[in-house]
Scaffold this active site. Structure first.
Site, short mmCIF file in Angstrom:
data_model
loop_
_atom_site.label_atom_id
_atom_site.label_comp_id
_atom_site.label_asym_id
_atom_site.label_seq_id
_atom_site.Cartn_x
_atom_site.Cartn_y
_atom_site.Cartn_z
N CYS A 70 0.84 -1.22 -0.09
CA CYS A 70 -0.02 0.03 -0.28
C CYS A 70 0.89 1.33 0.03
O CYS A 70 1.75 1.45 1.01
CB CYS A 70 -0.88 0.05 1.16
N HIS A 132 -4.56 1.04 7.97
CA HIS A 132 -4.89 0.85 6.45
C HIS A 132 -6.29 0.20 6.36
O HIS A 132 -7.14 0.45 5.50
CB HIS A 132 -3.95 -0.58 5.88
N HIS A 185 -8.58 7.29 2.09
CA HIS A 185 -8.20 8.44 1.59
C HIS A 185 -9.30 9.17 0.96
O HIS A 185 -10.17 8.70 0.23
CB HIS A 185 -6.89 8.17 0.80
ZN LIG Z 1 -2.44 1.24 3.55
#
Ligand SMILES: [Zn+2]
Length: 358
Positions: A70, A132, A185
């Site tokens: 990621c 995450h 995000h």
């Molecule tokens: Zn992440």
């Protein structure tokens, strides 16, 4: 709030926003990255007048990498990501594969029916948390407030860039929406033009002013609050309602009671109340279908540079999910004609969202 500005290996800017005034964000980006060339162009559709961004260089961008690759997780010794720091609260950086860039390289043409120019502007990624597996709805009110302050700071900075007409903060959530990175995000686009939807809305606002002498959004919010049938929740400074002619199965518009053109004009009381109401709305969306996280788009409407008198800051939150196992696709009627057919009545949607309170 503490803001720290740094550069990534290829020269892009990264900004850290911290509630902890003692946070130190000085980790150097140790990757070897070549600057990417951005060859975006803005073309004006001669039939509709809409601006279209042609960004053919974006075809090679990262698409749904595995979690251990990621690019939005903090960096570790074993894996260097887009965020050099070993941890962060909120981080904002320039997109490596932007649709718009201050130095976008494309010819300018002003021939009849062939108006085009470079895609100047800026695209940023806003990471809401280092976790995450979280989502915005999982954030604390303090973290949501920090995100609001980051959006506000970026709106002020990007609005001041030469050529930027409109700053758009938004979040796509869920693979069903087309999200290419699972890490929680959002994004910010600083457009060098007024977006087509805002152009249409501004025309309506001016027509309403001419016809009534009043502001469209003042009247709209007052009418929805007086009626109440489509109101989902209300605080002292904000009200959320399903619009009368909602396009999406579940769609909510959140307005501050005091009309302001953009995030930079919100006062402290409005900022303080926003996180609780917004998190409440997101959590209601997640309870609608019994399927866990509901895919959604969350879109801040902010006034362009030359429309600050009549347009009103508000947030539009909507999902493409109709039922637990059905999505709303934009097919022939919507994509071909821009004419929406909504299978859920706005009043029913509002009732379901009211009932989805904890
Ligand atoms: Zn992440």
């Amino acid at each position: 709030m503490k803001k720290t500005t740094a550069k990534l290996a290829d020269g892009r800017e990264i900004l850290y926003y911290d509630t902890d005034e003692s946070a130190v964000r000085d980790t150097v980006d140790r990757r070897h990255l070549e600057p990417t060339a951005v060859r975006s162009a803005i073309r004006r559709d001669p039939a509709t007048g809409d601006s279209v961004t042609i960004a053919a260089h974006r075809q090679g961008r990262t698409h749904l990498p595995p979690a251990d690759e990621c690019p939005l997780c903090p960096s570790t010794d074993a894996r260097l990501s887009e965020i050099p720091a070993p941890d962060y609260e909120v981080a904002v950086f320039e997109n490596r594969f932007p649709s718009l860039h201050p130095d976008a390289d494309a010819p300018r043409t002003e021939r009849p029916l062939r108006t085009a120019g470079p895609g100047t502007g800026r695209c940023e990624v806003v990471c809401f948390t280092a976790d995450h597996d979280a989502s915005f709805a999982d954030l604390s009110e303090a973290r949501a407030r920090l995100v609001l302050d980051a959006w506000t700071d970026r709106t002020a900075a990007l609005s001041a860039l030469p050529g930027v007409e409109q700053v758009y903060c938004f979040e796509n959530r869920g693979a069903e929406i087309g999200v290419t990175l699972a890490h929680p995000h959002g994004q910010i686009y600083a457009f060098p033009f007024t977006t087509p939807r805002t152009t249409r809305i501004a025309a309506r606002a001016w027509a309403h002013r001419t016809a009534t002498g009043r502001n469209l959004f003042d009247d709209l919010l007052a009418a929805e609050r007086a009626d109440g049938e489509r109101v989902v929740l209300a605080g002292e400074h904000w009200t959320a309602f399903v619009p009368f002619a909602a396009r999406w199965p579940y769609e909510v518009h959140l307005y501050p009671h005091r009309r302001v053109p953009d995030l930079t004009a919100l006062d402290e009381a409005e900022r303080a109340e926003f996180p609780r109401l917004y998190l409440d709305l997101l959590r209601r969306f997640d309870r609608l279908f019994g399927t866990g996280r509901t895919p959604y788009i969350s879109a801040w409407h902010q006034a362009p540079r030359d429309q600050r008198d009549e347009l009103a800051l508000h947030l539009e939150l909507f999902t493409i999910r109709r039922t637990a196992d059905k999505l709303k696709y934009l097919a022939g009627v919507e994509s071909g004609m821009d004419a929406f057919v909504n299978d859920v009545s706005p009043e029913h949607a509002a009732q379901r969202l009211r009932e989805a309170a904890l």
